[in-house]
Design an enzyme around this catalytic site. Sequence first.
Site, PDB file in Angstrom:
ATOM      1  N   MET A 162      73.710  33.368  21.711  1.00  0.00           N
ATOM      2  CA  MET A 162      72.614  34.112  21.936  1.00  0.00           C
ATOM      3  C   MET A 162      72.225  34.745  22.579  1.00  0.00           C
ATOM      4  O   MET A 162      70.787  34.491  22.798  1.00  0.00           O
ATOM      5  CB  MET A 162      71.854  32.704  20.981  1.00  0.00           C
ATOM      6  CG  MET A 162      71.888  31.782  19.846  1.00  0.00           C
ATOM      7  SD  MET A 162      71.896  30.646  19.543  1.00  0.00           S
ATOM      8  CE  MET A 162      72.804  29.804  20.610  1.00  0.00           C
ATOM      9  N   ASP A 177      75.612  26.362  23.263  1.00  0.00           N
ATOM     10  CA  ASP A 177      74.805  26.798  22.397  1.00  0.00           C
ATOM     11  C   ASP A 177      74.162  27.932  24.081  1.00  0.00           C
ATOM     12  O   ASP A 177      73.677  27.145  24.560  1.00  0.00           O
ATOM     13  CB  ASP A 177      73.642  26.754  21.593  1.00  0.00           C
ATOM     14  CG  ASP A 177      74.002  26.335  20.606  1.00  0.00           C
ATOM     15  OD1 ASP A 177      73.967  24.967  20.027  1.00  0.00           O
ATOM     16  OD2 ASP A 177      74.587  26.990  19.376  1.00  0.00           O
ATOM     17  N   MET A 185      71.461  30.407  25.512  1.00  0.00           N
ATOM     18  CA  MET A 185      69.907  30.978  25.314  1.00  0.00           C
ATOM     19  C   MET A 185      69.782  31.557  26.162  1.00  0.00           C
ATOM     20  O   MET A 185      69.567  30.602  27.474  1.00  0.00           O
ATOM     21  CB  MET A 185      69.536  29.940  23.924  1.00  0.00           C
ATOM     22  CG  MET A 185      69.571  29.223  22.923  1.00  0.00           C
ATOM     23  SD  MET A 185      68.532  28.182  22.464  1.00  0.00           S
ATOM     24  CE  MET A 185      69.610  27.367  21.270  1.00  0.00           C
ATOM     25  N   GLY A 233      74.693  19.421  15.330  1.00  0.00           N
ATOM     26  CA  GLY A 233      74.332  19.436  16.717  1.00  0.00           C
ATOM     27  C   GLY A 233      72.993  17.815  16.018  1.00  0.00           C
ATOM     28  O   GLY A 233      73.745  16.964  16.321  1.00  0.00           O
ATOM     29  N   HIS A 282      80.986  22.783  20.186  1.00  0.00           N
ATOM     30  CA  HIS A 282      80.351  23.394  20.390  1.00  0.00           C
ATOM     31  C   HIS A 282      79.203  23.958  21.810  1.00  0.00           C
ATOM     32  O   HIS A 282      78.509  22.863  21.689  1.00  0.00           O
ATOM     33  CB  HIS A 282      79.766  24.423  19.012  1.00  0.00           C
ATOM     34  CG  HIS A 282      78.671  24.979  18.623  1.00  0.00           C
ATOM     35  ND1 HIS A 282      79.319  26.644  18.586  1.00  0.00           N
ATOM     36  CD2 HIS A 282      77.176  25.825  18.813  1.00  0.00           C
ATOM     37  CE1 HIS A 282      77.728  27.284  17.856  1.00  0.00           C
ATOM     38  NE2 HIS A 282      77.588  27.150  18.705  1.00  0.00           N
ATOM     39  N   PHE A 338      67.098  26.593  18.438  1.00  0.00           N
ATOM     40  CA  PHE A 338      66.847  25.450  17.926  1.00  0.00           C
ATOM     41  C   PHE A 338      67.376  24.645  16.793  1.00  0.00           C
ATOM     42  O   PHE A 338      68.475  25.622  15.755  1.00  0.00           O
ATOM     43  CB  PHE A 338      65.325  25.103  17.647  1.00  0.00           C
ATOM     44  CG  PHE A 338      64.275  25.783  18.141  1.00  0.00           C
ATOM     45  CD1 PHE A 338      64.017  27.115  17.967  1.00  0.00           C
ATOM     46  CD2 PHE A 338      63.655  25.128  19.516  1.00  0.00           C
ATOM     47  CE1 PHE A 338      63.131  27.977  18.910  1.00  0.00           C
ATOM     48  CE2 PHE A 338      62.660  26.183  20.367  1.00  0.00           C
ATOM     49  CZ  PHE A 338      62.697  27.111  20.288  1.00  0.00           C
ATOM     50  N   GLY A 339      67.926  23.535  17.020  1.00  0.00           N
ATOM     51  CA  GLY A 339      68.349  22.507  16.523  1.00  0.00           C
ATOM     52  C   GLY A 339      67.603  21.730  15.189  1.00  0.00           C
ATOM     53  O   GLY A 339      66.582  21.548  15.454  1.00  0.00           O
ATOM     54  N   GLY A 340      67.843  21.474  14.808  1.00  0.00           N
ATOM     55  CA  GLY A 340      67.023  20.701  13.502  1.00  0.00           C
ATOM     56  C   GLY A 340      66.368  21.476  12.217  1.00  0.00           C
ATOM     57  O   GLY A 340      65.525  20.606  11.961  1.00  0.00           O
ATOM     58  N   SER A 389      77.544  20.182  18.160  1.00  0.00           N
ATOM     59  CA  SER A 389      76.958  20.961  19.248  1.00  0.00           C
ATOM     60  C   SER A 389      76.075  19.937  19.566  1.00  0.00           C
ATOM     61  O   SER A 389      75.619  19.485  19.527  1.00  0.00           O
ATOM     62  CB  SER A 389      75.674  22.206  18.008  1.00  0.00           C
ATOM     63  OG  SER A 389      74.781  23.007  19.234  1.00  0.00           O
ATOM     64  N   GLY A 401      71.461  23.786  10.579  1.00  0.00           N
ATOM     65  CA  GLY A 401      71.284  22.597   9.354  1.00  0.00           C
ATOM     66  C   GLY A 401      72.475  22.300   8.335  1.00  0.00           C
ATOM     67  O   GLY A 401      72.435  22.041   7.208  1.00  0.00           O
ATOM     68  N   HIS A 441      78.617  29.667  21.906  1.00  0.00           N
ATOM     69  CA  HIS A 441      77.649  30.406  21.153  1.00  0.00           C
ATOM     70  C   HIS A 441      76.566  31.495  22.260  1.00  0.00           C
ATOM     71  O   HIS A 441      75.909  30.746  22.617  1.00  0.00           O
ATOM     72  CB  HIS A 441      77.019  29.526  20.340  1.00  0.00           C
ATOM     73  CG  HIS A 441      76.979  30.448  19.430  1.00  0.00           C
ATOM     74  ND1 HIS A 441      76.014  29.521  18.538  1.00  0.00           N
ATOM     75  CD2 HIS A 441      76.163  31.543  18.822  1.00  0.00           C
ATOM     76  CE1 HIS A 441      75.206  30.465  17.594  1.00  0.00           C
ATOM     77  NE2 HIS A 441      75.661  31.611  17.793  1.00  0.00           N
ATOM     78  N   MET A 461      75.172  31.816  10.834  1.00  0.00           N
ATOM     79  CA  MET A 461      74.290  31.118  10.595  1.00  0.00           C
ATOM     80  C   MET A 461      73.359  30.033   9.805  1.00  0.00           C
ATOM     81  O   MET A 461      73.529  31.154   8.530  1.00  0.00           O
ATOM     82  CB  MET A 461      72.798  31.644  12.080  1.00  0.00           C
ATOM     83  CG  MET A 461      73.565  32.065  13.572  1.00  0.00           C
ATOM     84  SD  MET A 461      74.412  30.933  14.469  1.00  0.00           S
ATOM     85  CE  MET A 461      72.351  29.620  14.336  1.00  0.00           C
ATOM     86  N   ASP A 520      77.072  27.112  10.885  1.00  0.00           N
ATOM     87  CA  ASP A 520      75.863  26.525  12.194  1.00  0.00           C
ATOM     88  C   ASP A 520      74.670  26.928  12.267  1.00  0.00           C
ATOM     89  O   ASP A 520      74.229  27.727  11.711  1.00  0.00           O
ATOM     90  CB  ASP A 520      76.301  27.594  13.202  1.00  0.00           C
ATOM     91  CG  ASP A 520      75.970  27.101  14.806  1.00  0.00           C
ATOM     92  OD1 ASP A 520      75.824  27.640  15.835  1.00  0.00           O
ATOM     93  OD2 ASP A 520      74.912  26.188  14.674  1.00  0.00           O
TER      94      ASP A 520
END
Length: 234
Positions: free
Chosen positions: A83, A50, A52, A209, A48, A158-160, A23, A189, A81, A152, A187
């Site tokens: 969003m 993202d 947003m 990611g 991937h 958000f990542g992380g 990602s 975590g 993706h 999801m 996708d």
Amino acid sequence: MQKVSQFSWIADLVKKSPLINPSLLAADFANLATEIRAVEEAGAEILHLDIMDGHFVPNLSIGVPVVEAVRRVTELPLDVHLMLSEPQKYLRAFRKAGADLITIHIEALNDPRPALEEIHQLGAAAGMAYNPPTSVETLAPFLSDADLILTMGVMPGFGGQKFDQTVLEKIAFFKKHAPSNTLLSVDGGISAQTISDCAKAGANLFVAGTAIFGASKNYAEQMRLLEEKAKREL
Ligand code: DX5
Ligand code: ZN
């Protein structure tokens, strides 16, 4: 229930799975071409991206110009993706920008079929995404309309973030009820600590990611670690 995906490259990915899907949200955007080359050299078979809108999710990321730029520097299939609160407004633009797979969120549409059909008419593979609180029953009527179901592991934006274990049984539901050649992607975590449970539940595509770009500069080692853990659950 067997649905023959109209895309041979999707069937190829299913055959090659489990696969790691980097990602780019976690990549260094000041050096995106270099980052993409690095994960390509590390063996990535798909990327991937993202998108947003700051409305469907409380964050803004990238749009069409960045997808166009990424398209110019890689031949890898682009998994885009969306969003977005109104994804159907942007399907044509992201296809034109170079998206090969376009994923919309079920929470943004009462009936996802028109959007999934339009994505197919545009010549792209179609993904249907859902957030952790969304029930599997919400997606159940549409399982043969999508080439990919995106679970999801976190609330999007958000990542992380920390992986939400409650989605494991949902992945297992789609493994049981979706057509056998559907890509079951997860996708958010995904890490060395969470990927095994996801693979055990039936996921075959793993968007990562932070676990790739945020862990070390050795992307090949990170991807290999993740892939080996997933393969162990086959
Ligand atoms: C979150 C995005 C994910 C994210 C991956 O809204 O959809 O693709 O970038 O997150 P981590 O860093 O957890 O792999
Ligand atoms: Zn994503």
